[in-house]
Design an enzyme around this catalytic site. Structure first.
Site, PDB file in Angstrom:
ATOM      1  N   TYR A 169       8.752  -1.263  -4.937  1.00 38.91           N
ATOM      2  CA  TYR A 169       9.188  -2.644  -5.432  1.00 38.91           C
ATOM      3  C   TYR A 169       9.920  -3.691  -4.654  1.00 38.91           C
ATOM      4  O   TYR A 169      10.346  -4.694  -4.910  1.00 38.91           O
ATOM      5  CB  TYR A 169       9.848  -2.471  -6.623  1.00 38.91           C
ATOM      6  CG  TYR A 169       9.016  -1.792  -7.933  1.00 38.91           C
ATOM      7  CD1 TYR A 169       8.156  -2.599  -8.625  1.00 38.91           C
ATOM      8  CD2 TYR A 169       9.191  -0.425  -8.101  1.00 38.91           C
ATOM      9  CE1 TYR A 169       7.526  -1.945  -9.471  1.00 38.91           C
ATOM     10  CE2 TYR A 169       8.577   0.250  -8.996  1.00 38.91           C
ATOM     11  CZ  TYR A 169       7.752  -0.461  -9.866  1.00 38.91           C
ATOM     12  OH  TYR A 169       6.844   0.228 -10.553  1.00 38.91           O
ATOM     13  N   CYS A 175      21.830 -17.287   0.686  1.00 36.67           N
ATOM     14  CA  CYS A 175      22.937 -18.143   0.164  1.00 36.67           C
ATOM     15  C   CYS A 175      23.121 -17.772  -1.233  1.00 36.67           C
ATOM     16  O   CYS A 175      22.983 -18.621  -2.097  1.00 36.67           O
ATOM     17  CB  CYS A 175      22.347 -19.499   0.269  1.00 36.67           C
ATOM     18  SG  CYS A 175      22.184 -20.049   1.833  1.00 36.67           S
ATOM     19  N   ARG A 206       7.223   4.189  -8.583  1.00 33.47           N
ATOM     20  CA  ARG A 206       8.330   4.236  -7.858  1.00 33.47           C
ATOM     21  C   ARG A 206       8.482   5.557  -7.183  1.00 33.47           C
ATOM     22  O   ARG A 206       8.720   5.650  -6.132  1.00 33.47           O
ATOM     23  CB  ARG A 206       9.465   4.075  -8.745  1.00 33.47           C
ATOM     24  CG  ARG A 206      10.787   3.942  -8.188  1.00 33.47           C
ATOM     25  CD  ARG A 206      11.891   3.610  -9.279  1.00 33.47           C
ATOM     26  NE  ARG A 206      11.861   2.534 -10.164  1.00 33.47           N
ATOM     27  CZ  ARG A 206      12.246   1.386  -9.503  1.00 33.47           C
ATOM     28  NH1 ARG A 206      12.818   1.397  -8.428  1.00 33.47           N
ATOM     29  NH2 ARG A 206      12.088   0.303 -10.261  1.00 33.47           N
TER      30      ARG A 206
HETATM   31  C1  LIG Z   1       2.357   0.004 -17.371  1.00 31.47           C
HETATM   32  C2  LIG Z   1       3.291   0.599 -16.246  1.00 31.47           C
HETATM   33  N1  LIG Z   1       2.824   1.754 -15.640  1.00 31.47           N
HETATM   34  C3  LIG Z   1       3.401   2.370 -14.524  1.00 31.47           C
HETATM   35  C4  LIG Z   1       4.436   1.632 -14.091  1.00 31.47           C
HETATM   36  C5  LIG Z   1       5.065   2.395 -12.856  1.00 31.47           C
HETATM   37  O1  LIG Z   1       6.441   2.687 -13.198  1.00 31.47           O
HETATM   38  P1  LIG Z   1       7.330   3.341 -12.160  1.00 31.47           P
HETATM   39  O2  LIG Z   1       6.990   2.787 -10.784  1.00 31.47           O
HETATM   40  O3  LIG Z   1       8.618   3.516 -12.682  1.00 31.47           O
HETATM   41  O4  LIG Z   1       7.042   4.798 -11.941  1.00 31.47           O
HETATM   42  C6  LIG Z   1       4.866   0.671 -14.753  1.00 31.47           C
HETATM   43  C7  LIG Z   1       6.086  -0.133 -14.042  1.00 31.47           C
HETATM   44  O5  LIG Z   1       7.173  -0.416 -14.820  1.00 31.47           O
HETATM   45  C8  LIG Z   1       4.341  -0.035 -15.680  1.00 31.47           C
HETATM   46  O6  LIG Z   1       4.721  -1.001 -16.155  1.00 31.47           O
END
Ligand SMILES: Cc1ncc(COP(=O)(O)O)c(C=O)c1O
Length: 419
Positions: free
Chosen positions: A377, A348, A282
């Site tokens: 995401y 909807c 993220r």
């Molecule tokens: C195992 C694992 N690693 C890394 C991530 C990346 O997390 P983020 O996108 O919050 O940095 C996730 C996402 O939830 C994850 O499940």
């Protein structure tokens, strides 16, 4: 206007006529060329963030590796940027293995995750030489024992539940007691012993990940000691999870602050010679992109509803974990006529709200509306609810725009429907 620019990718600006531009590309021209909704990525912002992460991690723990959590934005163009910037890729399943390979990653730099990996996915990983498989429980080990040929080897990490409840929405919390991912320390210890007896699976280390959109550094530090207590290994993958800035009010830790805390805990608890991996998703991509919509309807009553031509089909973050976004009128930034509006999608569901209350400048049908920080995401959770087509992704760089994922066609919408 200044505030909104702060949420948009570096390189965003407002032209004299009030129109948003990014990397020298005007929002109205992007909309005219690619249609709306469209997800626009500032390529330099993506690269700069990857470099920042790499430099800051290497400065603190030289024996380290940075892998991008592909799930945050698993399109080949994004994965290729990460590969070009020297990162490995974390993948969650067969589809992401495939796009990662298409992006040109060295399979040795791939880390495979999943709490329910299929035989097919594990076979694909072993066949392509994926560097590390993160085993989530005994079933993964059973399957790998079957899949890895005699004389062959697969390196693995064991995922551990650290028992840390980060202060995030329950739907994006993953390291708390009772989580569906990984094993509690006693069960992890048993599995580690079992892997130690295997002649085709090699125990390289441990993995931990406490959740996503974490805006405080403490949970990262707290996750290290429970893992360290399981013994000394070569590799510790300390996960991802750093929060991104979505709203005017958000103040996520900087990459440097986050790593000061995480690596501080690593120095305290982990063997000095061990390799540390982190896998952010993220916080690597959210702020490098925004979504442009066309306003289709404005209804003034108890609320001013500004409805756009997308919504939960291209951004599920609001419905999934109540993430707040901000918005602005992309063809009239910097105006004065603030009107409190609820930005809703075209789907909807009453829950199809993009921004529940935001000041917009005299919103009108035909305006372009920008929602910043949609790089994480959103692409990956896009769906066809109400028969909408998944939206395109455009890379903007140095005054030119390049389509990297095209809009779904009407034919593709019904192509799987064999009747
Ligand atoms: C195992 C694992 N690693 C890394 C991530 C990346 O997390 P983020 O996108 O919050 O940095 C996730 C996402 O939830 C994850 O499940």
């Amino acid at each position: 206007m200044d505030d909104l620019l702060e949420l948009l990718p570096p390189g965003s600006a407002v032209a004299a006529d009030g129109t948003l531009s990014v990397a020298g590309c005007r929002a109205d021209e992007l909309a005219a060329e690619f249609g709306t909704p469209v997800l626009v990525v500032a390529e330099s912002a993506l690269r700069d963030r990857a470099r920042e992460y790499r430099t800051e991690l290497a400065a603190r723990w030289p024996n380290s590796r940075l892998v991008f959590a592909s799930k945050a934005f698993p399109c080949t163009a994004v994965q290729r940027v990460m590969v070009e910037e020297g990162l490995g890729l974390d993948v969650a399943g067969g589809g992401e293995i495939r796009t990662a390979l298409k992006a040109g990653v060295d399979p040795a730099l791939v880390v495979l995750h999943g709490n329910a990996k299929s035989v097919d996915e594990l076979t694909l990983a072993v066949r392509h030489g994926v560097g590390l498989v993160v085993v989530d429980g005994p079933d993964d080990v059973d399957r790998l024992e079957e899949i890895v040929p005699p004389g062959g080897n697969q390196d693995v990490l064991v995922r551990v539940i650290p028992g840390v409840a980060a202060d995030v929405h329950a739907h994006v919390m993953t390291g708390h007691e009772g989580a569906k991912f990984g094993l509690a320390p006693p069960a992890a210890a048993e599995l580690i012993a079992r892997i130690g007896r295997s002649d085709r699976i090699t125990m390289r280390g441990l993995h931990v990940h406490v959740g996503s959109q974490i805006l405080d550094t403490a949970p990262f530090a707290q996750s290290v000691a429970p893992v360290a207590a399981l013994g000394a290994f070569e590799v510790y993958d300390l996960g991802g999870g750093l929060g991104a800035r979505y709203t005017y009010a958000d103040r996520p830790p900087s990459v440097g602050d986050y790593l000061d805390t995480l690596v501080g805990a690593a120095r305290q608890h982990l063997p000095r010679g061990a390799q540390v991996i982190i896998e952010p998703g993220r916080s690597m991509v959210a702020s490098a992109a925004f979504t442009l919509y066309r306003v289709t309807t404005v209804k003034r009553g108890a609320h001013t509803f500004v409805a756009v031509d997308g919504g939960m089909g291209d951004n599920l973050e609001v419905a999934l974990f109540a993430q707040r976004f901000e918005a602005g009128i992309a063809n009239r930034l910097g105006g004065t006529g603030g009107e409190r509006a609820v930005v809703v999608g075209r789907h909807c569901e009453s829950g199809d709200v993009l921004v529940d209350g935001v000041e917009l400048d005299a919103p009108a049908v035909g305006d372009l509306l920008v929602v910043p920080a949609t790089g994480a995401y959103c692409f990956t959770m896009a769906n066809n609810y109400n028969g909408t087509r998944r939206i395109p992704v455009v890379f903007a760089r140095d005054g030119s725009a390049r389509l990297v994922v095209r809009r779904e066609t009407w034919e593709e919408l019904s192509a799987r429907d064999v009747g």
